[in-house]
Scaffold this active site. Sequence first.
Site, PDB file in Angstrom:
ATOM      1  N   ASP A 168       0.840  -1.208   0.000  1.00  0.00           N
ATOM      2  CA  ASP A 168       0.000   0.000   0.000  1.00  0.00           C
ATOM      3  C   ASP A 168       0.873   1.256   0.000  1.00  0.00           C
ATOM      4  O   ASP A 168       0.699   2.148   0.828  1.00  0.00           O
ATOM      5  CB  ASP A 168      -0.932  -0.018   1.206  1.00  0.00           C
ATOM      6  CG  ASP A 168      -1.834  -1.247   1.215  1.00  0.00           C
ATOM      7  OD1 ASP A 168      -3.034  -1.090   0.957  1.00  0.00           O
ATOM      8  OD2 ASP A 168      -1.339  -2.364   1.456  1.00  0.00           O
ATOM      9  N   ASP A 195      -1.453  -2.805  -4.001  1.00  0.00           N
ATOM     10  CA  ASP A 195      -1.755  -1.375  -3.996  1.00  0.00           C
ATOM     11  C   ASP A 195      -0.490  -0.570  -4.262  1.00  0.00           C
ATOM     12  O   ASP A 195       0.238  -0.205  -3.339  1.00  0.00           O
ATOM     13  CB  ASP A 195      -2.434  -0.948  -2.697  1.00  0.00           C
ATOM     14  CG  ASP A 195      -3.902  -1.350  -2.650  1.00  0.00           C
ATOM     15  OD1 ASP A 195      -4.389  -1.961  -3.628  1.00  0.00           O
ATOM     16  OD2 ASP A 195      -4.571  -1.061  -1.648  1.00  0.00           O
ATOM     17  N   TYR A 198      -1.935   3.959  -6.578  1.00  0.00           N
ATOM     18  CA  TYR A 198      -3.162   4.662  -6.180  1.00  0.00           C
ATOM     19  C   TYR A 198      -3.612   5.657  -7.252  1.00  0.00           C
ATOM     20  O   TYR A 198      -4.244   6.673  -6.962  1.00  0.00           O
ATOM     21  CB  TYR A 198      -3.003   5.350  -4.829  1.00  0.00           C
ATOM     22  CG  TYR A 198      -3.045   4.381  -3.677  1.00  0.00           C
ATOM     23  CD1 TYR A 198      -4.198   4.210  -2.923  1.00  0.00           C
ATOM     24  CD2 TYR A 198      -1.936   3.599  -3.363  1.00  0.00           C
ATOM     25  CE1 TYR A 198      -4.238   3.288  -1.878  1.00  0.00           C
ATOM     26  CE2 TYR A 198      -1.971   2.670  -2.331  1.00  0.00           C
ATOM     27  CZ  TYR A 198      -3.123   2.531  -1.592  1.00  0.00           C
ATOM     28  OH  TYR A 198      -3.169   1.620  -0.560  1.00  0.00           O
ATOM     29  N   ASN A 232      -6.564  -4.094  -4.505  1.00  0.00           N
ATOM     30  CA  ASN A 232      -7.830  -3.549  -4.997  1.00  0.00           C
ATOM     31  C   ASN A 232      -7.654  -2.272  -5.802  1.00  0.00           C
ATOM     32  O   ASN A 232      -8.435  -1.974  -6.713  1.00  0.00           O
ATOM     33  CB  ASN A 232      -8.797  -3.304  -3.832  1.00  0.00           C
ATOM     34  CG  ASN A 232      -8.243  -2.364  -2.788  1.00  0.00           C
ATOM     35  OD1 ASN A 232      -7.226  -2.671  -2.153  1.00  0.00           O
ATOM     36  ND2 ASN A 232      -8.888  -1.225  -2.575  1.00  0.00           N
ATOM     37  N   HIS A 317      -3.333  -9.760  -0.800  1.00  0.00           N
ATOM     38  CA  HIS A 317      -3.583  -8.359  -0.439  1.00  0.00           C
ATOM     39  C   HIS A 317      -4.482  -8.231   0.783  1.00  0.00           C
ATOM     40  O   HIS A 317      -4.118  -7.572   1.763  1.00  0.00           O
ATOM     41  CB  HIS A 317      -4.180  -7.586  -1.606  1.00  0.00           C
ATOM     42  CG  HIS A 317      -4.290  -6.114  -1.327  1.00  0.00           C
ATOM     43  ND1 HIS A 317      -3.192  -5.325  -1.040  1.00  0.00           N
ATOM     44  CD2 HIS A 317      -5.361  -5.276  -1.251  1.00  0.00           C
ATOM     45  CE1 HIS A 317      -3.568  -4.082  -0.814  1.00  0.00           C
ATOM     46  NE2 HIS A 317      -4.883  -4.022  -0.928  1.00  0.00           N
ATOM     47  N   HIS A 327     -11.573  -2.621   6.859  1.00  0.00           N
ATOM     48  CA  HIS A 327     -11.606  -3.846   6.045  1.00  0.00           C
ATOM     49  C   HIS A 327     -11.814  -5.107   6.886  1.00  0.00           C
ATOM     50  O   HIS A 327     -11.351  -6.187   6.525  1.00  0.00           O
ATOM     51  CB  HIS A 327     -10.333  -3.969   5.208  1.00  0.00           C
ATOM     52  CG  HIS A 327     -10.049  -2.775   4.360  1.00  0.00           C
ATOM     53  ND1 HIS A 327     -10.919  -2.340   3.377  1.00  0.00           N
ATOM     54  CD2 HIS A 327      -8.989  -1.914   4.345  1.00  0.00           C
ATOM     55  CE1 HIS A 327     -10.408  -1.267   2.786  1.00  0.00           C
ATOM     56  NE2 HIS A 327      -9.252  -0.985   3.367  1.00  0.00           N
ATOM     57  N   HIS A 354      -3.494  -4.028   2.499  1.00  0.00           N
ATOM     58  CA  HIS A 354      -4.887  -3.577   2.494  1.00  0.00           C
ATOM     59  C   HIS A 354      -5.266  -2.736   3.704  1.00  0.00           C
ATOM     60  O   HIS A 354      -5.796  -1.630   3.551  1.00  0.00           O
ATOM     61  CB  HIS A 354      -5.815  -4.779   2.367  1.00  0.00           C
ATOM     62  CG  HIS A 354      -7.199  -4.450   1.894  1.00  0.00           C
ATOM     63  ND1 HIS A 354      -7.452  -3.486   0.936  1.00  0.00           N
ATOM     64  CD2 HIS A 354      -8.420  -4.985   2.229  1.00  0.00           C
ATOM     65  CE1 HIS A 354      -8.756  -3.433   0.704  1.00  0.00           C
ATOM     66  NE2 HIS A 354      -9.359  -4.319   1.477  1.00  0.00           N
ATOM     67  N   VAL A 355      -5.036  -3.234   4.904  1.00  0.00           N
ATOM     68  CA  VAL A 355      -5.290  -2.468   6.126  1.00  0.00           C
ATOM     69  C   VAL A 355      -4.071  -1.593   6.378  1.00  0.00           C
ATOM     70  O   VAL A 355      -2.954  -2.097   6.496  1.00  0.00           O
ATOM     71  CB  VAL A 355      -5.541  -3.395   7.326  1.00  0.00           C
ATOM     72  CG1 VAL A 355      -5.761  -2.574   8.597  1.00  0.00           C
ATOM     73  CG2 VAL A 355      -6.726  -4.301   7.059  1.00  0.00           C
ATOM     74  N   HIS A 356      -4.275  -0.282   6.502  1.00  0.00           N
ATOM     75  CA  HIS A 356      -3.156   0.652   6.580  1.00  0.00           C
ATOM     76  C   HIS A 356      -2.633   0.753   8.012  1.00  0.00           C
ATOM     77  O   HIS A 356      -2.708   1.789   8.669  1.00  0.00           O
ATOM     78  CB  HIS A 356      -3.574   2.016   6.030  1.00  0.00           C
ATOM     79  CG  HIS A 356      -4.022   1.952   4.606  1.00  0.00           C
ATOM     80  ND1 HIS A 356      -4.733   2.957   3.983  1.00  0.00           N
ATOM     81  CD2 HIS A 356      -3.864   0.985   3.664  1.00  0.00           C
ATOM     82  CE1 HIS A 356      -4.989   2.615   2.737  1.00  0.00           C
ATOM     83  NE2 HIS A 356      -4.480   1.418   2.517  1.00  0.00           N
TER      84      HIS A 356
END
Length: 481
Positions: A168, A195, A198, A232, A317, A327, A354-356
């Site tokens: 990410d 990711d 962006y 995603n 991801h 999420h 995915h989870v920041h």
Amino acid sequence: MPIYTSRSCFYLLLFHIILLCSVDKTLCRQTSSFVRSEFPAVDIPIDSKEFAVPKNQFSPQQVHITQGDYDGKAVIVSWVTFIDPGKSEVVYGTSPNSYDHSAQGKTTNYTYYDYTSGYIHHCLLDKLEYDTKYYYKIGKGDAAREFWFHTPPQIHPDASYTFGIIGDLGQTYNSLSTLEHYMKSKGQTVLFVGDLSYADRYSCNNGTRWDSWGRFVERSVAYQPWIWTVGNHEIEYRPDLGEVFPFRAYLNRYPTPHLASASSSPLWYSIRRASAHIIVLSSYSPFVKYTPQWLWLSEELTRVDREKTPWLIVLMHAPLYNSNEAHYMEGESMRVAFESWFVQYKVDLVFAGHVHAYERSYRISNIVYNITSGNRYPIPDKSAPVYITVGDGGNQEGLAERFSESQPDYSAFRESSYGHSTLELRNRTHAFYQWNRNDDGKHIPVDRIIFRNQYWASNTRRRRLKKTRPSQAVERLISSY
């Protein structure tokens, strides 16, 4: 036993417990109490030097490499040109400015809404020697640019190797901090858990942000392979813009060696590198029973040879275990589909993004649950992998700061900060892992642990037990270990 001896033993035991908790945190659940300064997720301006184009307008840019085969003896070199497609050729050799090999590649481009990409080149350099530094050049005359990379050691159970793990990332000042921190580490290859640019966060999925991101990460990925996982933000499905072909930019820009592992899609594949067998899955492609990804994984797991590559690592991801409100439970369907296989084949580590935020689990599983059993909570399982979320690269969406109020029993460490991880495979039995936060300005690990290899740990124990117990009893003990 004298009282003073009992007390001495008690205090000695207490000391060791405290020491273990403070050193590797394997006995202590921890939600970090670190207090961050404000780090707003601010994009780096598009005209910044971090995104600078080469001075010669005919020069290649956005140079990046990834592994090009199953076993690490090939590299795919990719780059973009804008004014002229030029010749899709790479010259290379083992000495600077002495290129005695050449390879021809292919050129493509794509359109997305009102954006047309430059000329995207992909060139395979194969039949490389292990553990060798190669120098390579792209372009001609004044437009030429030169880089280098180092091939991995030969596949061997005791081959030492260090991976970086980033997810990410985006293209903010926090992204830059993550990249700079990682480049000061000893990482030799990045496992990227999805990711990338962006670009879909900008108006009309601004394709120029794919270009700026390619120039941004070139400082690392032109010199060492990044192993790609799709996220995603790579889907870019926009029927309102007339764009209904998902992953268009990603598939055109970032090739993977999927055919080498008999995969039907570039979105899921596997490689072997040093002492690791790495499986890459797609959270956003069908994965239920009988789908291509499900069928491929069922076959690929049987091909893993732990005698040659003892470390079995899975990349995806969306995390299968996540105690953050962001999420939450999004990976549950994939967990149900694949978790029993991960336990059966003793996967060592599963990395996701995915989870920041950052989170590491204990070795746990939830494979005994069904609708009537009542066993609905994850339980300790020494055949299960450790699940690690590293979605804290620094993108413009900011951090996921809200963890569940009560930390679950399966969660070993969690913190909402930007950072990256490294995994140093020392030999067939042990690996050193650490997570480094950016925010404190220090280059010291915040979470670290020594992992024991799942396959070799159980087999070493099996050999010892066979000396004193019958085979059936040994297998029962190992399965419960």
